[in-house]
Design a protein around this motif. Structure first.
Motif, PDB file in Angstrom:
ATOM      1  N   TYR A  59       1.269 -25.765  72.328  1.00  0.00           N
ATOM      2  CA  TYR A  59       1.134 -27.140  71.850  1.00  0.00           C
ATOM      3  C   TYR A  59       1.482 -28.150  72.927  1.00  0.00           C
ATOM      4  O   TYR A  59       2.430 -27.959  73.707  1.00  0.00           O
ATOM      5  CB  TYR A  59       2.053 -27.378  70.658  1.00  0.00           C
ATOM      6  CG  TYR A  59       1.497 -26.871  69.346  1.00  0.00           C
ATOM      7  CD1 TYR A  59       1.422 -25.504  69.095  1.00  0.00           C
ATOM      8  CD2 TYR A  59       1.045 -27.757  68.383  1.00  0.00           C
ATOM      9  CE1 TYR A  59       0.902 -25.038  67.901  1.00  0.00           C
ATOM     10  CE2 TYR A  59       0.524 -27.299  67.178  1.00  0.00           C
ATOM     11  CZ  TYR A  59       0.458 -25.937  66.944  1.00  0.00           C
ATOM     12  OH  TYR A  59      -0.065 -25.475  65.754  1.00  0.00           O
ATOM     13  N   TYR A  85       6.763 -40.389  70.743  1.00  0.00           N
ATOM     14  CA  TYR A  85       6.268 -41.735  70.442  1.00  0.00           C
ATOM     15  C   TYR A  85       7.438 -42.548  69.927  1.00  0.00           C
ATOM     16  O   TYR A  85       8.472 -41.994  69.558  1.00  0.00           O
ATOM     17  CB  TYR A  85       5.165 -41.682  69.373  1.00  0.00           C
ATOM     18  CG  TYR A  85       3.846 -41.146  69.857  1.00  0.00           C
ATOM     19  CD1 TYR A  85       3.667 -39.793  70.122  1.00  0.00           C
ATOM     20  CD2 TYR A  85       2.759 -41.994  70.034  1.00  0.00           C
ATOM     21  CE1 TYR A  85       2.448 -39.301  70.568  1.00  0.00           C
ATOM     22  CE2 TYR A  85       1.529 -41.521  70.472  1.00  0.00           C
ATOM     23  CZ  TYR A  85       1.383 -40.170  70.738  1.00  0.00           C
ATOM     24  OH  TYR A  85       0.171 -39.696  71.177  1.00  0.00           O
ATOM     25  N   ASN A 102       6.014 -35.334  68.393  1.00  0.00           N
ATOM     26  CA  ASN A 102       4.641 -35.014  68.009  1.00  0.00           C
ATOM     27  C   ASN A 102       4.225 -33.709  68.669  1.00  0.00           C
ATOM     28  O   ASN A 102       4.501 -33.491  69.860  1.00  0.00           O
ATOM     29  CB  ASN A 102       3.712 -36.149  68.449  1.00  0.00           C
ATOM     30  CG  ASN A 102       2.245 -35.836  68.255  1.00  0.00           C
ATOM     31  OD1 ASN A 102       1.499 -35.686  69.219  1.00  0.00           O
ATOM     32  ND2 ASN A 102       1.818 -35.761  67.009  1.00  0.00           N
ATOM     33  N   ARG A 154       0.752 -31.270  69.147  1.00  0.00           N
ATOM     34  CA  ARG A 154      -0.697 -31.338  68.969  1.00  0.00           C
ATOM     35  C   ARG A 154      -1.377 -30.137  69.607  1.00  0.00           C
ATOM     36  O   ARG A 154      -1.047 -29.729  70.728  1.00  0.00           O
ATOM     37  CB  ARG A 154      -1.227 -32.622  69.602  1.00  0.00           C
ATOM     38  CG  ARG A 154      -2.576 -33.047  69.106  1.00  0.00           C
ATOM     39  CD  ARG A 154      -2.957 -34.377  69.711  1.00  0.00           C
ATOM     40  NE  ARG A 154      -1.846 -35.334  69.634  1.00  0.00           N
ATOM     41  CZ  ARG A 154      -1.652 -36.290  70.539  1.00  0.00           C
ATOM     42  NH1 ARG A 154      -2.450 -36.428  71.557  1.00  0.00           N
ATOM     43  NH2 ARG A 154      -0.642 -37.125  70.401  1.00  0.00           N
ATOM     44  N   ARG A 155      -2.323 -29.577  68.837  1.00  0.00           N
ATOM     45  CA  ARG A 155      -3.134 -28.482  69.360  1.00  0.00           C
ATOM     46  C   ARG A 155      -4.464 -28.531  68.639  1.00  0.00           C
ATOM     47  O   ARG A 155      -4.504 -28.286  67.428  1.00  0.00           O
ATOM     48  CB  ARG A 155      -2.454 -27.137  69.149  1.00  0.00           C
ATOM     49  CG  ARG A 155      -3.281 -25.959  69.646  1.00  0.00           C
ATOM     50  CD  ARG A 155      -2.676 -24.659  69.201  1.00  0.00           C
ATOM     51  NE  ARG A 155      -3.547 -23.530  69.569  1.00  0.00           N
ATOM     52  CZ  ARG A 155      -3.531 -22.363  68.965  1.00  0.00           C
ATOM     53  NH1 ARG A 155      -2.696 -22.149  67.970  1.00  0.00           N
ATOM     54  NH2 ARG A 155      -4.331 -21.388  69.350  1.00  0.00           N
ATOM     55  N   ILE A 212      -4.809 -29.892  64.989  1.00  0.00           N
ATOM     56  CA  ILE A 212      -3.487 -29.879  64.389  1.00  0.00           C
ATOM     57  C   ILE A 212      -2.628 -30.956  65.044  1.00  0.00           C
ATOM     58  O   ILE A 212      -2.498 -31.019  66.263  1.00  0.00           O
ATOM     59  CB  ILE A 212      -2.819 -28.505  64.562  1.00  0.00           C
ATOM     60  CG1 ILE A 212      -3.674 -27.413  63.914  1.00  0.00           C
ATOM     61  CG2 ILE A 212      -1.421 -28.521  63.943  1.00  0.00           C
ATOM     62  CD1 ILE A 212      -3.187 -26.007  64.190  1.00  0.00           C
ATOM     63  N   ASP A 213      -2.052 -31.798  64.192  1.00  0.00           N
ATOM     64  CA  ASP A 213      -1.286 -32.949  64.672  1.00  0.00           C
ATOM     65  C   ASP A 213      -0.055 -33.065  63.779  1.00  0.00           C
ATOM     66  O   ASP A 213      -0.165 -33.447  62.617  1.00  0.00           O
ATOM     67  CB  ASP A 213      -2.150 -34.210  64.570  1.00  0.00           C
ATOM     68  CG  ASP A 213      -1.565 -35.393  65.316  1.00  0.00           C
ATOM     69  OD1 ASP A 213      -2.027 -36.529  65.080  1.00  0.00           O
ATOM     70  OD2 ASP A 213      -0.642 -35.191  66.132  1.00  0.00           O
ATOM     71  N   TRP A 250       4.099 -34.217  63.036  1.00  0.00           N
ATOM     72  CA  TRP A 250       5.074 -35.262  63.337  1.00  0.00           C
ATOM     73  C   TRP A 250       6.428 -34.922  62.734  1.00  0.00           C
ATOM     74  O   TRP A 250       6.516 -34.349  61.650  1.00  0.00           O
ATOM     75  CB  TRP A 250       4.611 -36.596  62.774  1.00  0.00           C
ATOM     76  CG  TRP A 250       3.394 -37.139  63.441  1.00  0.00           C
ATOM     77  CD1 TRP A 250       2.093 -36.886  63.109  1.00  0.00           C
ATOM     78  CD2 TRP A 250       3.368 -37.995  64.586  1.00  0.00           C
ATOM     79  NE1 TRP A 250       1.259 -37.550  63.983  1.00  0.00           N
ATOM     80  CE2 TRP A 250       2.007 -38.234  64.900  1.00  0.00           C
ATOM     81  CE3 TRP A 250       4.345 -38.581  65.382  1.00  0.00           C
ATOM     82  CZ2 TRP A 250       1.609 -39.053  65.972  1.00  0.00           C
ATOM     83  CZ3 TRP A 250       3.953 -39.390  66.441  1.00  0.00           C
ATOM     84  CH2 TRP A 250       2.604 -39.612  66.728  1.00  0.00           C
TER      85      TRP A 250
END
Length: 115
Positions: free
Chosen positions: A32, A37, A96, A98-99, A102-103, A105
């Motif tokens: 990932y 953020y 976060n 992400r892949r 897929i996101d 949090w």
């Protein structure tokens, strides 16, 4: 259970430092992109820093030289070392993962920089 859990936020004086941690569970962490953020009151959420699986990192220009993102794939954890903090850094900081589509949090951790 898929989960991102941030920790390490708090109140710090201007010029001080904090280290945020984000522990991931339920994902193949090493695959990932991991990022931080932040969202200040009344403002949109903004990108701060990212650590790509291959080892590269990216930063918001305003934090370059002050913040360092790192990841420990053995511990499924990503860190954000924040130095020379200013009141402008006050925000809720979100982890976060992400892949592809897929996101994920985390719930966020509050960082307040104030004297």
């Amino acid at each position: 259970q898929v989960q991102l859990m941030e920790s390490g936020g708090g109140l710090v004086q201007p010029g001080g430092s904090l280290r945020l941690s984000c522990a991931a569970a339920g994902i193949s962490f090493g695959e990932y992109l991991m990022a931080w953020y932040r969202q200040a009151p009344g403002k949109q959420r903004e990108f701060v820093a990212a650590a790509i699986p291959g080892g590269s990192t990216n930063y918001l220009d305003r934090v370059k030289g002050r913040f360092t993102i790192s990841r420990d794939n053995a511990k499924n954890t990503v860190y954000l070392q924040m130095n020379v903090l200013s009141p402008d850094d006050t925000a809720v900081y979100y982890c976060n993962a992400r892949r592809g589509p897929i996101d994920l949090w985390g719930q966020g951790t509050q960082v307040t920089v104030s004297s």
